[in-house]
Design a protein around this motif. Sequence first.
Motif, short mmCIF file in Angstrom:
data_model
loop_
_atom_site.label_atom_id
_atom_site.label_comp_id
_atom_site.label_asym_id
_atom_site.label_seq_id
_atom_site.Cartn_x
_atom_site.Cartn_y
_atom_site.Cartn_z
N TRP A 88 20.63 73.63 -28.32
CA TRP A 88 19.49 74.55 -28.23
C TRP A 88 19.24 75.06 -26.82
N ARG A 89 19.54 74.24 -25.82
CA ARG A 89 19.32 74.71 -24.44
C ARG A 89 20.22 75.92 -24.12
N LYS A 90 21.42 75.90 -24.68
CA LYS A 90 22.36 76.99 -24.43
C LYS A 90 22.09 78.21 -25.34
N ASN A 91 21.79 77.93 -26.61
CA ASN A 91 21.74 79.01 -27.61
C ASN A 91 20.36 79.60 -27.86
N LEU A 92 19.29 78.89 -27.50
CA LEU A 92 17.97 79.38 -27.85
C LEU A 92 17.15 79.89 -26.68
N ILE A 93 17.17 79.17 -25.55
CA ILE A 93 16.18 79.53 -24.52
C ILE A 93 16.73 80.24 -23.30
#
Length: 287
Positions: A282-287
């Motif tokens: 999620w750190r790479k793909n969402l924010i």
Amino acid sequence: MSKRVMLVDGMALLFRAFYATAVSNYYMINSKGVPTNAVYGMVKHLFSAVREYEPTHVVACWDMGSKTFRNDMLESYKANRSAPPEEMVPQFDLAKEVMEALHIPNVGLAGYEADDCIGTLSHHYREEAEVLILTGDQDMLQLLEPNVSVVLLKKGYGNYAEYTEERLKEEKGVTPKQLIDLKAFMGDSSDNYAGVKGIGEKTALKLLHQYGTIEGILENISALTKAQRSKIETDLDMLHLSRDLAAIRCNVEIDFPLEEALLQVDEEKMAWKFNELEFKNWRKNLI
């Protein structure tokens, strides 16, 4: 710094995200057996739009159950809609939990649709902030007014069609209010009301360009073709009812102070929630 509030159509983002991956049976089921594909995609849509438009304030609006005042007006309103897929059902509550974890308020009112909440809040907030409505629903274009824009999600992430009153006039040749009259003639098969049988978008637009409103058309009904006159007279009650169903209410009983919607993501709370849901990368793909 000037205020810019983004009103998020939660259901529109959630359903769009769900069907984008459900088509290949990719539901992102975590170790607890809970599907998370819709919520993950919703967050991706949200953060993409926040990066693009940099709102200072964000509010998420939701439908609160399937029955609304429109069902009292027409019993069969939306009755043709099938139940949501079972993989979608647990994600409705999860979506709101994620918004809470992001410090984004969830707003909804029993008996009304999310559209009505968005319409009311946009009307309130436009005096003190620039208002952006994030949705995939073209019906929201009727809410355009000075200081209110509609950002329509397009295919993929980070692709938008941004509408102002001016762009709508340029593209369709109509005002936001005329869109309600247009829908009154055309009806809406997805909401299950008929409008005027035999009068489609092309004819309705022509009549609205010529006479302005439904009232203007009715005042000049003798100038219409015999076929047009007959169709309108046959379905006159449905024409008026369809307009009432199509109109988003901007005066429902919600009063949510703008200052409580200040966008201040608590990184720790967000990380805890995303990890609890087992969002991958999620750190790479969402924010």
